[in-house]
Design a protein around this motif. Structure first.
Motif, mmCIF file in Angstrom:
data_model
loop_
_atom_site.group_PDB
_atom_site.id
_atom_site.type_symbol
_atom_site.label_atom_id
_atom_site.label_comp_id
_atom_site.label_asym_id
_atom_site.label_seq_id
_atom_site.Cartn_x
_atom_site.Cartn_y
_atom_site.Cartn_z
ATOM 1 N N VAL A 175 -27.264 -44.587 22.166
ATOM 2 C CA VAL A 175 -25.687 -44.749 22.005
ATOM 3 C C VAL A 175 -25.241 -44.689 20.728
ATOM 4 N N ARG A 176 -24.326 -43.838 20.629
ATOM 5 C CA ARG A 176 -23.693 -43.518 19.202
ATOM 6 C C ARG A 176 -22.229 -44.575 18.805
ATOM 7 N N LEU A 177 -22.132 -45.046 17.912
ATOM 8 C CA LEU A 177 -20.919 -45.662 17.308
ATOM 9 C C LEU A 177 -20.518 -45.110 15.993
ATOM 10 N N TYR A 178 -19.506 -44.990 15.678
ATOM 11 C CA TYR A 178 -18.680 -44.123 14.413
ATOM 12 C C TYR A 178 -17.738 -44.962 13.904
ATOM 13 N N HIS A 179 -17.675 -44.469 12.463
ATOM 14 C CA HIS A 179 -16.794 -44.885 11.551
ATOM 15 C C HIS A 179 -15.887 -43.663 11.092
ATOM 16 N N ILE A 180 -14.506 -43.690 10.963
ATOM 17 C CA ILE A 180 -13.870 -42.466 10.472
ATOM 18 C C ILE A 180 -12.900 -43.004 9.169
ATOM 19 N N THR A 181 -13.325 -42.052 8.204
ATOM 20 C CA THR A 181 -12.562 -42.159 6.956
ATOM 21 C C THR A 181 -11.695 -41.075 6.652
ATOM 22 N N PHE A 182 -10.271 -41.548 6.460
ATOM 23 C CA PHE A 182 -9.302 -40.495 6.130
ATOM 24 C C PHE A 182 -8.650 -40.649 4.697
ATOM 25 N N ARG A 183 -8.240 -39.520 4.482
ATOM 26 C CA ARG A 183 -7.595 -39.262 2.901
ATOM 27 C C ARG A 183 -6.194 -39.798 3.143
ATOM 28 N N SER A 184 -5.782 -41.159 2.570
ATOM 29 C CA SER A 184 -4.472 -41.471 2.776
ATOM 30 C C SER A 184 -3.297 -40.625 2.718
ATOM 31 N N GLY A 185 -3.099 -39.801 1.682
ATOM 32 C CA GLY A 185 -2.397 -38.820 1.552
ATOM 33 C C GLY A 185 -1.707 -37.992 2.961
ATOM 34 N N ILE A 186 -2.378 -37.916 3.936
ATOM 35 C CA ILE A 186 -2.052 -37.217 5.083
ATOM 36 C C ILE A 186 -0.868 -37.908 5.790
ATOM 37 N N LEU A 187 -1.076 -39.171 5.511
ATOM 38 C CA LEU A 187 -0.013 -40.303 6.013
ATOM 39 C C LEU A 187 1.446 -39.781 5.836
ATOM 40 N N HIS A 188 1.613 -39.246 4.674
ATOM 41 C CA HIS A 188 3.011 -38.839 4.163
ATOM 42 C C HIS A 188 3.350 -37.257 4.377
ATOM 43 N N GLN A 189 2.649 -36.462 5.126
ATOM 44 C CA GLN A 189 2.832 -35.205 5.452
ATOM 45 C C GLN A 189 2.819 -34.679 6.716
ATOM 46 N N ASN A 190 3.668 -33.863 7.182
ATOM 47 C CA ASN A 190 3.890 -33.566 8.641
ATOM 48 C C ASN A 190 2.767 -32.691 8.686
ATOM 49 N N ILE A 191 2.645 -32.094 9.948
ATOM 50 C CA ILE A 191 1.492 -31.418 10.304
ATOM 51 C C ILE A 191 1.628 -29.935 9.680
ATOM 52 N N SER A 192 2.889 -29.345 9.668
ATOM 53 C CA SER A 192 3.125 -27.956 9.156
ATOM 54 C C SER A 192 2.814 -28.128 7.477
ATOM 55 N N GLU A 193 3.158 -29.254 6.918
ATOM 56 C CA GLU A 193 2.807 -29.069 5.529
ATOM 57 C C GLU A 193 1.368 -29.348 5.108
ATOM 58 N N TRP A 194 0.755 -30.094 6.146
ATOM 59 C CA TRP A 194 -1.062 -30.481 5.718
ATOM 60 C C TRP A 194 -1.585 -29.237 6.195
ATOM 61 N N VAL A 195 -1.131 -28.737 7.436
ATOM 62 C CA VAL A 195 -2.200 -27.388 7.969
ATOM 63 C C VAL A 195 -1.910 -26.182 6.866
ATOM 64 N N SER A 196 -0.703 -25.978 6.362
ATOM 65 C CA SER A 196 -0.389 -24.897 5.758
ATOM 66 C C SER A 196 -1.303 -25.207 4.148
ATOM 67 N N GLU A 197 -1.087 -26.218 3.778
ATOM 68 C CA GLU A 197 -1.984 -26.623 2.387
ATOM 69 C C GLU A 197 -3.286 -26.169 2.666
ATOM 70 N N LYS A 198 -3.971 -26.828 3.742
ATOM 71 C CA LYS A 198 -5.313 -26.761 3.856
ATOM 72 C C LYS A 198 -5.643 -25.042 4.211
ATOM 73 N N GLU A 199 -4.602 -24.303 4.720
ATOM 74 C CA GLU A 199 -5.002 -22.820 5.007
ATOM 75 C C GLU A 199 -5.001 -21.973 3.755
ATOM 76 N N ARG A 200 -4.208 -22.389 2.815
ATOM 77 C CA ARG A 200 -3.931 -21.656 1.736
ATOM 78 C C ARG A 200 -5.119 -21.795 0.602
ATOM 79 N N THR A 201 -5.949 -22.744 0.870
ATOM 80 C CA THR A 201 -7.332 -23.106 0.100
ATOM 81 C C THR A 201 -8.108 -21.946 0.489
ATOM 82 N N CYS A 202 -7.968 -21.391 1.430
ATOM 83 C CA CYS A 202 -8.878 -20.094 1.775
ATOM 84 C C CYS A 202 -8.485 -18.815 1.096
ATOM 85 N N PHE A 203 -7.407 -18.973 0.252
ATOM 86 C CA PHE A 203 -6.910 -17.563 -0.293
ATOM 87 C C PHE A 203 -6.849 -17.675 -1.805
#
Length: 331
Positions: free
Chosen positions: A130-158
Motif C-alpha cells: 500500500v502506498r501513501l503520499y505527500h505532495i509539496t507545492f510551490r506557493s507562488g502558483i496560488l497567485h496565478q491563473n492557469i493561463s499565466e502559469w502554464v504559459s510561463e512553464k511553456e516558455r522555459t522550453c524556448f
C-alpha cells in the motif's frame, strides 16, 4: 538567470523521475511485506477521516534535504486565509473518485517558497504494498491563473532568439492550483491503484490491461517512446532525456509536430506517468469545466499560429480510456 532557472527545473524533473522509478521498484519488491490499507495508515499516521484541506503541514525533512543538496534553498510557506480558500476550492473541484482515493492515500501536503519546480509528489511508505503520499507545492502558483502559469512553464522550453515572437497558452482564468492539484492528484491515484503498471517477466515488461492500451504504439517503458513518435521534433524538448531548449523561431514547427503525435503537451512526453497526468488534467478542465487549452504563437503581435491538442484525432482516440480515472475501477 533564465538559464539557471531552466537548469534547476531540469534537475528537479530528473529527481522527480527518479522518485517515480524508485517508488515503482519498491512496490514490485513488496509482495512479502503485504499488509492492508488501514494498517499502513496507522503505521504512518494517516487519518482518513480528516478533510484533505486539514492535512496541510510542514514539508518532510527528506524533501527539504533533497532540494538543498541540489543547491536550492526553499523555505516553508504559511498560507493566508485567501490562499487557504484557493486550496479548499481546488480540492472541491477534484473528481469525486479522486477525492475518495486521496482521502485514503494522501497523508499530507505542504507549500514552499523558493521552490524551483511547481510540485513534487513523494511516496512516504517503504516496501509495503500500500502506498501513501505527500505532495509539496510551490506557493507562488496560488497567485496565478492557469493561463499565466502554464504559459510561463511553456516558455522555459524556448530560448528567446527572436524578440518579435511570443508563445502563450490560453487555458482559462481558474486558479493555477486547480491544474497542479489535479495533475499531482493523478500521480497519487496512478501510484496508489497501479493504474499504469508494468512488472518485468522474463526480462520483458508485462503490462496490465490499461497500461497496454494507454501506451500501445506510444511508450515502450516509463520514459522510452515508440516509433513513429520518436521522429517528431515535439519530443526533443528539455522535458526529455537528451532534449534541449528550442529557439523560439522553431515554435510553429514544434507545435505543428505536436499536433501529429498523441500528446496533449510537451510535458506529456517526459514519461508515461506524466503523459497520463497531463492528458487527464487537460481533458477534465476542458470538458468538465469548459476551459480552453489553446497554444498561440505570435509574430510582431499578430497571430502566426494556433494549436489545440485536445482537437487532435490522435489525442481524442485516447480519451475513452480516461473513464478509469474519472469514475474509478470497473465493477
Amino acid at each position: 538567470m533564465k538559464n539557471l532557472r531552466a537548469f534547476l527545473f531540469w534537475l528537479v524533473n530528473i529527481i522527480c523521475l527518479l522518485f517515480s522509478i524508485s517508488s515503482s521498484a519498491q512496490h514490485k519488491e513488496a509482495g512479502k511485506h503485504s499488509i492492508n490499507l488501514h494498517e499502513v495508515q496507522v503505521r504512518y499516521g494517516l487519518d482518513s477521516s480528516k478533510p484533505l484541506s486539514k492535512r496541510i503541514t510542514i514539508t518532510p525533512d527528506n524533501i527539504i534535504k533533497m532540494f538543498r543538496e541540489a543547491g536550492m534553498s526553499p523555505t516553508e510557506h504559511q498560507l493566508t486565509k485567501e490562499e487557504l480558500a484557493t486550496v479548499v476550492s481546488a480540492i472541491s473541484r477534484l473528481p469525486s473518485f479522486y477525492q475518495q482515493v486521496l482521502k485514503q492515500h494522501l497523508k499530507s501536503i505542504s507549500f514552499l517558497d523558493n521552490m524551483p519546480n511547481t510540485a513534487l509528489t513523494s511516496s512516504i511508505t517503504g516496501n509495503e504494498t500500500v502506498r501513501l503520499y505527500h505532495i509539496t507545492f510551490r506557493s507562488g502558483i496560488l497567485h496565478q491563473n492557469i493561463s499565466e502559469w502554464v504559459s510561463e512553464k511553456e516558455r522555459t522550453c524556448f530560448s528567446e532568439t527572436d524578440s518579435t515572437i511570443s508563445i502563450s497558452i490560453q487555458a482559462g482564468i481558474l486558479k493555477a492550483f486547480n491544474y497542479v492539484l489535479l495533475h499531482e492528484g493523478t500521480h497519487v491515484v496512478d501510484g496508489s491503484l497501479q493504474i499504469i503498471s508494468a512488472d518485468s517477466v522474463a526480462g520483458r515488461p508485462h503490462m496490465n490491461d490499461f497500461t497496454r492500451k494507454f501506451t500501445n504504439g506510444i511508450w515502450t517503458n516509463i520514459n522510452t517512446l515508440s516509433f513513429p513518435v520518436t521522429d517528431s521534433l515535439a519530443i526533443k524538448s528539455r522535458f526529455r532525456r537528451d532534449g534541449r531548449r528550442y529557439d523560439n523561431t522553431e515554435a510553429l514547427e514544434v507545435y505543428s509536430e505536436l499536433m501529429k503525435i498523441p500528446f496533449v503537451s510537451l510535458y506529456s512526453t517526459a514519461s508515461w506517468h506524466e503523459d497520463l497526468a497531463e492528458i487527464f488534467t487537460v481533458y477534465y478542465l476542458t470538458k468538465i469545466y469548459n476551459q480552453p487549452f489553446r497554444i498561440i504563437i505570435k509574430k510582431n503581435g499578430k497571430v502566426a499560429g494556433e494549436f489545440e491538442p485536445m482537437k487532435s484525432d490522435l489525442v481524442k482516440s485516447r480519451l475513452s480510456l480516461l473513464h478509469r480515472l474519472y469514475i474509478g475501477p470497473e465493477s
